[in-house]
Design an enzyme around this catalytic site. Structure first.
Site, mmCIF file in Angstrom:
data_model
loop_
_atom_site.group_PDB
_atom_site.id
_atom_site.type_symbol
_atom_site.label_atom_id
_atom_site.label_comp_id
_atom_site.label_asym_id
_atom_site.label_seq_id
_atom_site.Cartn_x
_atom_site.Cartn_y
_atom_site.Cartn_z
ATOM 1 C CB SER A 144 -0.912 0.014 1.225
ATOM 2 O OG SER A 144 -1.664 1.214 1.226
ATOM 3 C CE LYS B 57 -3.094 -2.377 -0.247
ATOM 4 N NZ LYS B 57 -3.714 -2.267 -1.497
ATOM 5 C CG HIS C 96 -4.844 -1.070 3.845
ATOM 6 N ND1 HIS C 96 -5.084 -0.518 2.599
ATOM 7 C CD2 HIS C 96 -4.096 -0.168 4.513
ATOM 8 C CE1 HIS C 96 -4.493 0.673 2.529
ATOM 9 N NE2 HIS C 96 -3.888 0.906 3.670
ATOM 10 C CG ASN C 97 -7.237 -1.674 -0.600
ATOM 11 O OD1 ASN C 97 -6.205 -1.541 0.050
ATOM 12 N ND2 ASN C 97 -7.257 -1.593 -1.916
ATOM 13 C CD GLU D 112 -7.550 2.893 0.084
ATOM 14 O OE1 GLU D 112 -6.462 2.404 0.432
ATOM 15 O OE2 GLU D 112 -7.919 2.920 -1.107
#
Ligand code: 6PG
Length: 486
Positions: A128, A182, A185-186, A189
Site C-alpha cells: 500500500s 491488504k 486495509h482497502n 480505506e
C-alpha cells in the site's frame, strides 16, 4: 548472477518499487518487462539505479543470486498467472516468487498451493501507498512460508516506510494472509474516505462554507486526534481550483465514485465469515449508488423532507455553526473507530477461518506509515492489542470506549440532523446502529428466532435452560425439545 532481487512488470508501481529497491544499500535489482522497450525506457531514465535488464525470463533467472527472489508487479488477474507460469519454468526449488499486486486472497491461496508443489516459494504481498509509496516507502503485508521470509524479510525491510523507527512490514501469516490483510486495509480505506466525504457534505450543506473554507477545517482537524494522510489530502483536494473554470475542482468532478473491487471483496468475505463490517459495506454501496446516473435521474423527483424534491435545504443557525462543526468532527471520529473495529474483527475472523496466526497489534503498527490509511490513531490500536491481545471488540479497549463515550452525544445529534434534513450519511448512521447493536443487552433477534421457528421449525434456545426447542405452531402450540438445526 549478482542481483539479489528482481522485479517483473515495469508500469509505474513496478518501476517505482524497483527504483526504491535499487536505492537501498546492499540491493542489486534485475528488471524484466513483457515488452523490452519498457525495460529499456526504465534503464535509460534511471541510470543511477544500476538495474540489470533481462530480455527473456531465462536471462532474468540467470541474473539472480540463489535463492532467486522476484517481485511481480502486474495488474492483478490472469496476467499474474501468466507471469507465475513463466517464472516457475526458469526458477528452482527454494526460490521465491512474490506477487505484489492487489490479488484476491483466494487466488493467492490457490497460487501458493500450486507453486509450493514445485518446491518454489510463493508469497502474496499486499503493498500500500500508491505510486509515491512504492518509490519512497510503502507499507508491505507479505504472506507465504517462513522459509521465504528469511530471505525476503531483510529486502522488504530495506524498502518499507518507517514509523517511529520501525519498518512498516511484518510477516503477516501463511499463504493468502498478506493479501487478506491488504484487502481489509482497502475496505477500511473505503470507510474512512466515505466518512470524510459525509463530514464534508454535512458541513457544506449545513453551513454554506466553501470548499476552500472546509479545507481549512480539515487542516485544523489534521492537527488533532483525526490526524491522518486521508484527512491531509482531503484538505488539498478541497483547496484545488479548476484552472479552466475558476471554480473549486470538487464542483466540476462528476459525482460518481469508481472502485476496482477490493472494497467489494472485503464485504463479500465478511458476509461469508459472518462479520458485520457495516461501515465498510455502506461505503462500498455508497460508491455503487453514486454510479447509477440513470437511477439517480428518475429518483431525483422523489419528495424530500422540506422542499419538493431533490436536494433539501439545511441551514445551521449562525451562532451554532462552530458547535455543529465540532459535532461532525466527533461523529467522524466515533464512526472511524467503529470502521477500524469492524475491520480488525474481520481480520481476526479470517485468521481463525484460514488458520493464520495474525498478530493484530503488528498489523496496526505496519499501517502507521506508508499506506493510505496511515494515521497516529493506529498507535492507539497497537496499544489496545498490546494490553489485550485477544480483545474481542477493538472499540471496547479503554482508550476507544472513552473516546466514543465523549463523542456519542455529538454523533447522535449529527445522525438525527442528517436524517431530518434528508442528507444521506450512510456510514455515520450505520456505524451508530452497529454501536448500539453490539452494546445492547437484548436484541430483537429473539423475535427473528420465533419467526424462523414459526414458518420453518428452525428451533430456538431458551434463556432459562439448556437444549433446543420448537413450538408446535400449527398444532396445539406446546413446546417440545428438538434437534439443533441452527
Ligand atoms: C493502496 C490503495 C491502492 C489503490 C486501491 C484503490 O493501499 O495503495 O488501496 O491499492 O489505490 O486499489 O482502490 P479503488 O480503485 O477500488 O478505490
Amino acid at each position: 548472477a549478482h542481483a539479489n532481487i528482481g522485479v517483473v512488470g515495469l508500469a509505474v508501481m513496478g518501476s517505482n518499487l524497483a527504483r526504491n529497491l535499487a536505492s537501498r544499500e546492499g540491493n542489486t535489482v534485475a528488471i524484466f518487462n513483457r515488452s523490452y522497450a519498457k525495460t529499456q525506457g526504465v534503464l535509460d531514465a534511471h541510470p543511477e539505479a544500476g538495474f540489470i535488464p533481462a530480455a527473456t525470463y531465462q536471462e532474468f533467472a540467470d541474473s539472480l543470486q540463489k535463492p532467486r527472489t522476484a517481485i511481480i508487479m502486474v495488474k492483478a488477474g490472469a496476467g499474474t498467472d501468466a507471469v507465475i507460469d513463466e517464472l516457475v519454468k526458469v526458477f528452482e526449488p527454494g526460490d521465491i516468487i512474490v506477487d505484489g499486486g492487489n490479488a484476491y486472497f483466494p487466488d493467492t491461496i490457490r497460487r501458493e498451493k500450486a507453486v509450493r508443489a514445485t518446491g518454489i516459494n510463493f508469497v502474496g504481498a499486499g503493498i500500500s501507498g500508491g505510486e509515491e509509496g512504492a518509490l519512497t516507502g510503502p507499507s508491505i503485508m507479505p504472506g507465504g512460508s517462513d522459509e521465504s521470509w528469511v530471505t525476503l524479510g531483510p529486502i522488504l525491510r530495506s524498502i518499507a516506510a518507517v514509523a517511529e523507527g520501525e519498518p512498516c512490514v511484518t510477516h503477516v501469516g501463511h499463504d493468502g494472509a498478506g493479501h487478506f490483510v491488504k484487502m481489509v486495509h482497502n475496505g477500511i480505506e473505503y470507510a474512512d474516505m466515505q466518512l470524510i466525504a459525509e463530514a464534508y457534505d454535512l458541513i457544506r450543506r449545513g453551513t454554506g462554507k466553501s470548499p476552500a473554507e472546509i479545507a481549512e477545517i480539515f487542516a485544523e482537524w489534521n492537527r488533532g486526534e483525526l490526524e491522518s494522510y486521508l484527512i491531509e489530502i482531503t484538505a488539498e483536494v478541497l483547496r484545488q481550483v479548476d484552472a479552466e473554470t475558476g471554480t473549486p475542482l470538487v464542483d466540476v468532478i462528476v459525482d460518481q465514485a469508481g472502485a476496482k473491487g477490493t472494497g467489494a471483496w472485503t464485504v463479500q468475505t465478511a458476509l461469508s465469515l459472518g462479520v458485520p463490517v457495516s461501515g465498510i459495506a455502506e461505503a462500498t454501496f455508497a460508491r455503487s449508488l453514486s454510479s447509477h446516473p440513470e437511477q439517480r435521474a428518475v429518483a431525483g423527483a422523489l419528495p424530500g423532507p422540506s422542499t419538493g424534491s431533490g436536494t433539501d435545504e439545511f441551514t445551521v443557525p449562525a451562532d451554532q455553526v462552530d458547535a455543529f462543526i465540532e459535532d461532525v468532527r466527533l461523529a467522524l471520529y466515533a464512526s472511524k473507530i467503529v470502521a477500524y473495529s469492524q475491520g480488525f474483527d474481520e481480520i481476526r475472523a479470517g485468521a481463525a477461518e484460514y488458520g493464520w496466526n495474525i498478530d493484530l497489534g503488528a498489523i496496526s503498527k505496519i499501517w502507521r506509515g506508508g499506506c493510505i490509511i496511515r494515521a497516529q490513531f493506529l498507535n492507539r490500536i497497537a496499544d489496545a492489542y498490546a494490553e489485550t491481545p485477544d480483545l474481542p471488540v477493538l472499540m471496547t479497549a479503554p482508550y476507544f470506549a472513552e473516546a466514543i463515550g465523549r463523542a456519542q452525544a455529538a454523533w447522535r445529534r449529527v445522525v438525527v440532523q442528517a436524517a431530518q434534513a434528508g442528507i444521506p450519511a450512510p456510514a455515520f448512521s450505520s456505524s451508530l446502529s452497529y454501536y448500539d447493536g453490539i452494546r445492547a443487552d437484548r436484541l430483537p433477534a429473539a423475535l427473528v428466532q420465533g419467526q424462523r421457528d414459526f414458518f420453518g421449525a428452525h428451533t430456538y434456545k431458551r434463556i432459562d435452560k439448556p437444549g433446543t426447542f420448537h413450538t408446535l405452531w400449527s398444532g396445539d402450540r406446546t413446546e417440545i425439545e428438538a434437534e439443533d438445526t441452527h
